[in-house]
Design an enzyme around this catalytic site. Structure first.
Site, PDB file in Angstrom:
ATOM      1  N   ARG A  16     -36.285   1.609  41.702  1.00 26.42           N
ATOM      2  CA  ARG A  16     -35.996   2.854  42.408  1.00 26.42           C
ATOM      3  C   ARG A  16     -36.921   2.921  43.619  1.00 26.42           C
ATOM      4  O   ARG A  16     -38.027   2.361  43.611  1.00 26.42           O
ATOM      5  CB  ARG A  16     -36.245   4.069  41.512  1.00 26.42           C
ATOM      6  CG  ARG A  16     -35.401   4.102  40.231  1.00 26.42           C
ATOM      7  CD  ARG A  16     -35.786   5.316  39.390  1.00 26.42           C
ATOM      8  NE  ARG A  16     -34.981   5.408  38.166  1.00 26.42           N
ATOM      9  CZ  ARG A  16     -35.339   4.914  36.987  1.00 26.42           C
ATOM     10  NH1 ARG A  16     -36.503   4.275  36.884  1.00 26.42           N
ATOM     11  NH2 ARG A  16     -34.561   5.054  35.932  1.00 26.42           N
ATOM     12  N   HIS A  53     -30.953   3.148  47.276  1.00 21.71           N
ATOM     13  CA  HIS A  53     -30.531   3.187  45.878  1.00 21.71           C
ATOM     14  C   HIS A  53     -29.336   2.270  45.630  1.00 21.71           C
ATOM     15  O   HIS A  53     -29.154   1.775  44.518  1.00 21.71           O
ATOM     16  CB  HIS A  53     -30.187   4.615  45.457  1.00 21.71           C
ATOM     17  CG  HIS A  53     -30.310   4.840  43.979  1.00 21.71           C
ATOM     18  ND1 HIS A  53     -31.517   4.741  43.302  1.00 21.71           N
ATOM     19  CD2 HIS A  53     -29.378   5.137  43.032  1.00 21.71           C
ATOM     20  CE1 HIS A  53     -31.323   4.981  42.016  1.00 21.71           C
ATOM     21  NE2 HIS A  53     -30.043   5.213  41.818  1.00 21.71           N
ATOM     22  N   ARG A  76     -30.408  -1.016  44.353  1.00 22.63           N
ATOM     23  CA  ARG A  76     -30.648  -1.032  42.901  1.00 22.63           C
ATOM     24  C   ARG A  76     -29.328  -1.185  42.148  1.00 22.63           C
ATOM     25  O   ARG A  76     -29.224  -1.971  41.201  1.00 22.63           O
ATOM     26  CB  ARG A  76     -31.350   0.263  42.504  1.00 22.63           C
ATOM     27  CG  ARG A  76     -31.529   0.485  41.010  1.00 22.63           C
ATOM     28  CD  ARG A  76     -32.367   1.745  40.800  1.00 22.63           C
ATOM     29  NE  ARG A  76     -32.266   2.293  39.468  1.00 22.63           N
ATOM     30  CZ  ARG A  76     -33.037   1.936  38.442  1.00 22.63           C
ATOM     31  NH1 ARG A  76     -33.952   0.991  38.606  1.00 22.63           N
ATOM     32  NH2 ARG A  76     -32.912   2.520  37.257  1.00 22.63           N
ATOM     33  N   HIS A 116     -33.776   2.127  32.135  1.00 21.92           N
ATOM     34  CA  HIS A 116     -32.915   3.196  31.638  1.00 21.92           C
ATOM     35  C   HIS A 116     -33.324   3.572  30.221  1.00 21.92           C
ATOM     36  O   HIS A 116     -33.519   2.698  29.374  1.00 21.92           O
ATOM     37  CB  HIS A 116     -31.450   2.753  31.635  1.00 21.92           C
ATOM     38  CG  HIS A 116     -30.828   2.738  32.990  1.00 21.92           C
ATOM     39  ND1 HIS A 116     -29.683   2.033  33.290  1.00 21.92           N
ATOM     40  CD2 HIS A 116     -31.186   3.362  34.150  1.00 21.92           C
ATOM     41  CE1 HIS A 116     -29.369   2.210  34.560  1.00 21.92           C
ATOM     42  NE2 HIS A 116     -30.266   3.004  35.099  1.00 21.92           N
TER      43      HIS A 116
END
Length: 332
Positions: free
Chosen positions: A185, A278, A281, A304
């Site tokens: 991130r 982003h 990613r 996650h």
């Protein structure tokens, strides 16, 4: 001669709470605004919530209380909050919709209000039953929008075209190579310090701090290690405690500046509008999955908390295959 204490005096003294008991009782705020500030301070100091989370809650609750001030005709106090009806909360959600907020954003605002009300209930015994009568709209998460392999590589190899300063060129190549090469991130990458890059020489890994202050170890490709080494060679302040990525004024690079750099480059290179930090990613995860990576490994690499979040990338891969089929099959 010892002084005798009467029974009534002793009884009165025993009923007085000690200083430690008084200190443990949180003061009851008078206004809703004071309660809001107390809630945000609690999130920062006791829950150690991420700065982005606190900022989002700050904005959502300020808007909610501002709406109530107009809706009720005066600034709400705690009694006014306790007396809220479900219709009042739905009117606020309708105002968000009229202002153009999509369902996902409205759900996030409502989540902030629910958290605020739970805090008031647990800390101050203020129950607000109306919130239980308002359902959160089901929001179907959108598919992550990834770049193609060629587009992602184009960013990492040519983003230095944005600046004429050799140091800024090296910084930008290192930053965006890291985002795509390790799936970080933007906040995780910009939170790194120079000392964190020391492990690149020995293990080609980085320890990053993600959401909820959770740390994870991510592998770093040799090409990305080389890009970071090239940036460190011209880093203005390569002391161990200095930020790894600096802005032009010598402070930690602001995410808005990184976003602006990529926005400028995508217009120069004709990349799609969803080419953002982003998206790199998303591209990292999508390209790993397309190359045969398993979901569990990708989940760990991305940091996650839930596998269901990572499973969204399978839908992206399926959608890409379907698009190819529709474009190339003679009977499609």
């Amino acid at each position: 001669m010892a002084t005798r204490t009467s029974p009534s005096r002793r009884q009165h003294t025993a009923q007085q709470p000690g200083p430690e008991v008084v200190a443990s009782i949180p003061p009851v705020p008078v206004t809703a605004e004071a309660a809001r500030l107390g809630f945000l301070a609690w999130m920062r100091q006791e829950r150690h919530a991420a700065a982005n989370t606190v900022e989002a809650y700050t904005h959502a609750l300020a808007g909610f209380l501002g709406f109530l001030t107009q809706h009720l005709g005066k600034e709400p106090d705690l009694a006014a909050l306790a007396a809220l009806r479900a219709a009042d909360i739905r009117a606020w959600l309708a105002s968000l919709s009229n202002a153009g907020l999509v369902a996902a954003s409205r759900a996030q605002h409502l989540s902030a209000v629910r958290g605020f009300f739970r805090y008031l209930d647990r800390r101050h015994g203020l129950e607000i039953p109306a919130i239980r009568l308002v359902a959160t709209a089901r929001v179907r998460p959108g598919l992550p929008r990834a770049l193609t392999v060629e587009q992602a590589c184009d960013v990492t190899q040519h983003v230095d075209d944005v600046s004429d300063d050799p140091a800024l060129q090296a910084r930008d190549v290192a930053l965006f190579s890291l985002l795509y090469g390790s799936g970080l991130r933007i906040a995780e990458a910009l939170g790194l310090d120079v000392r964190d890059a020391a492990t690149l020489r020995t293990s080609q890994t980085l320890t990053v701090t993600g959401k909820g202050s959770k740390t994870r170890i991510v592998p770093v490709l040799p090409a990305v290690c080389a890009a970071i080494e090239a940036w460190l060679a011209v880093h203005p302040d390569a002391q161990p405690g200095s930020p790894l990525f600096l802005g032009a004024r010598g402070k930690r690079l602001d995410p808005a500046v990184a976003q602006r750099v990529l926005r400028t480059y995508r217009r120069l290179a004709g990349l799609p509008e969803h080419a953002t930090p982003h998206a790199l990613r998303h591209s990292f995860a999508t390209h790993l999955l397309a190359g045969g990576g398993d979901l569990r490994s990708i989940q760990d690499l991305l940091g996650h908390a839930s596998l269901s979040t990572t499973q969204r990338y399978t839908a992206v891969d399926d959608a890409a295959l379907l698009a190819v089929w529709r474009k190339t099959h003679p009977r499609a």
